[in-house]
Design a protein around this motif. Structure first.
Motif, short mmCIF file in Angstrom:
data_model
loop_
_atom_site.label_atom_id
_atom_site.label_comp_id
_atom_site.label_asym_id
_atom_site.label_seq_id
_atom_site.Cartn_x
_atom_site.Cartn_y
_atom_site.Cartn_z
N VAL A 113 17.98 8.38 -34.99
CA VAL A 113 17.55 9.44 -35.92
C VAL A 113 17.79 9.00 -37.36
O VAL A 113 16.94 9.20 -38.24
N PHE A 114 18.95 8.40 -37.61
CA PHE A 114 19.23 7.89 -38.96
C PHE A 114 18.15 6.89 -39.38
O PHE A 114 17.60 6.97 -40.49
N ASN A 115 17.88 5.92 -38.50
CA ASN A 115 16.95 4.84 -38.85
C ASN A 115 15.55 5.38 -39.14
O ASN A 115 14.95 5.04 -40.17
N ALA A 116 15.02 6.18 -38.23
CA ALA A 116 13.64 6.67 -38.39
C ALA A 116 13.52 7.53 -39.65
O ALA A 116 12.53 7.44 -40.39
N THR A 117 14.51 8.37 -39.90
CA THR A 117 14.49 9.23 -41.08
C THR A 117 14.56 8.41 -42.36
O THR A 117 13.80 8.64 -43.31
N HIS A 118 15.46 7.44 -42.37
CA HIS A 118 15.62 6.57 -43.54
C HIS A 118 14.33 5.83 -43.85
O HIS A 118 13.94 5.68 -45.02
N LEU A 119 13.64 5.38 -42.82
CA LEU A 119 12.40 4.62 -42.99
C LEU A 119 11.20 5.50 -43.31
O LEU A 119 10.27 5.08 -44.01
N ALA A 120 11.20 6.74 -42.82
CA ALA A 120 10.05 7.62 -43.00
C ALA A 120 10.06 8.37 -44.31
O ALA A 120 8.98 8.70 -44.85
N ILE A 121 11.21 8.67 -44.85
CA ILE A 121 11.27 9.50 -46.07
C ILE A 121 10.42 8.90 -47.21
O ILE A 121 9.66 9.64 -47.85
N ILE A 125 7.40 10.94 -49.02
CA ILE A 125 7.39 11.17 -50.47
C ILE A 125 6.08 10.66 -51.06
O ILE A 125 5.47 11.32 -51.91
N ALA A 126 5.66 9.48 -50.62
CA ALA A 126 4.40 8.91 -51.13
C ALA A 126 3.22 9.80 -50.79
O ALA A 126 2.22 9.84 -51.52
N ARG A 127 3.33 10.56 -49.72
CA ARG A 127 2.27 11.46 -49.28
C ARG A 127 2.30 12.78 -50.06
O ARG A 127 1.37 13.58 -49.98
N GLY A 172 9.27 18.20 -51.34
CA GLY A 172 8.31 18.91 -50.51
C GLY A 172 8.40 18.56 -49.04
O GLY A 172 7.43 18.73 -48.29
N ILE A 173 9.56 18.08 -48.60
CA ILE A 173 9.78 17.72 -47.20
C ILE A 173 10.66 18.77 -46.55
O ILE A 173 11.72 19.11 -47.08
N THR A 174 10.24 19.30 -45.42
CA THR A 174 11.10 20.19 -44.64
C THR A 174 11.69 19.42 -43.47
O THR A 174 11.06 18.50 -42.93
N VAL A 175 12.91 19.79 -43.09
CA VAL A 175 13.60 19.13 -41.99
C VAL A 175 14.20 20.21 -41.10
O VAL A 175 15.03 21.00 -41.55
N ASN A 176 13.77 20.25 -39.86
CA ASN A 176 14.24 21.27 -38.92
C ASN A 176 14.58 20.64 -37.58
O ASN A 176 14.26 19.46 -37.33
N CYS A 177 15.21 21.41 -36.72
CA CYS A 177 15.76 20.87 -35.48
C CYS A 177 15.46 21.79 -34.31
O CYS A 177 15.68 23.00 -34.39
#
Length: 248
Positions: A113-121, A125-127, A172-177
């Motif tokens: 989860v750490f890795n994917a989030t770190h790489l995707a943010i 943001i660019a989007r 503008g990023i939401t993060v939910n679980c």
């Protein structure tokens, strides 16, 4: 943004809950990259689902996952939604486990989860914003006998969700679980091969007001809600457990 223009990455998307998420997102017109270690299952699913394709990577390996996410975003032409679904469990009393098992559970369930989030943010943001949905577990909310380290990883995922929601809101990023209860998946079938684990799971089903396991499609519905939820819905945790656990 309409579903027909959305793009998504689903980790652990080849089977079980992940496959149901891929199918649900695709049905809404979302283009989906499946990232999984099971190459055969991932490619088979991608062949069946419109707008989906498969990439093979270990979510716990930052470099390998980074290459997969970069390739996914290039093929998708940008990223709108990250679904952190990859997970693995082994039911065993904590005092009977070894550090090698702890490392594997942490590698997949938390570091992934750490890795994917770190790489995707940066891609989100660019989007100009986007959605991150983490699939944790009710074990992380209330604890679970025989799943101490798994529950710790999922509890960490819940806390991580809330922290990243605070850090990324300005972009503008939401993060939910989403926290599933016991769900009818191939992984659960594997776990239930152990008689003690099977007895535990059977007892949990009896204690569930709905008296049954969740179906992967029900978890996918909750994930899809957060993947398209209003921008003011962030840092939230939703249990999908048939009433086994209830918020106070």
């Amino acid at each position: 943004m309409s579903d027909n223009s959305r793009t998504a990455i689903v980790t652990g998307g080849a089977k079980g809950i992940g496959a149901a998420i891929v199918r649900k997102l695709s049905a809404s017109g979302t283009s989906v990259a499946i990232i999984d270690l099971d190459e055969e299952a991932a490619r088979t699913l991608a062949d069946q689902v419109p707008g989906a394709f498969a990439l093979i990577a270990d979510v716990g390996d930052h470099k390998a996952l980074g290459e997969a996410i970069e390739a996914a975003c290039a093929q998708l032409n940008g990223l709108d939604v990250l679904i952190n679904n990859a997970g693995w469990d082994h039911v065993q009393r904590f005092t009977d486990t070894e550090p090698s098992l702890w490392d594997k559970l942490i590698h997949i369930n938390l570091k992934g989860v750490f890795n994917a989030t770190h790489l995707a943010i940066p891609q989100l943001i660019a989007r100009g914003g986007g959605r991150i949905v983490n699939v944790a577990s009710d074990a992380g909310r209330v604890g679970s006998s025989g799943e101490a380290v798994y529950a710790a990883c999922k509890g960490g995922t819940i806390a991580f969700t809330k922290s990243i929601a605070r850090e990324t809101a300005r972009h503008g990023i939401t993060v939910n679980c989403v926290c599933p209860g016991p769900t009818d998946t191939p992984l659960l079938d594997e776990i239930k091969r152990d008689e003690r684990a099977k007895a535990t799971m059977d007892a949990i089903v009896r204690a569930t007001p709905n008296r049954r396991l969740a179906q992967p499609e029900e978890i996918a519905e909750a994930v899809a809600f957060f993947a398209a939820a209003p921008a003011h819905v962030t840092g939230q945790v939703l249990s999908v457990s048939g009433g086994l656990t209830m918020a106070g």
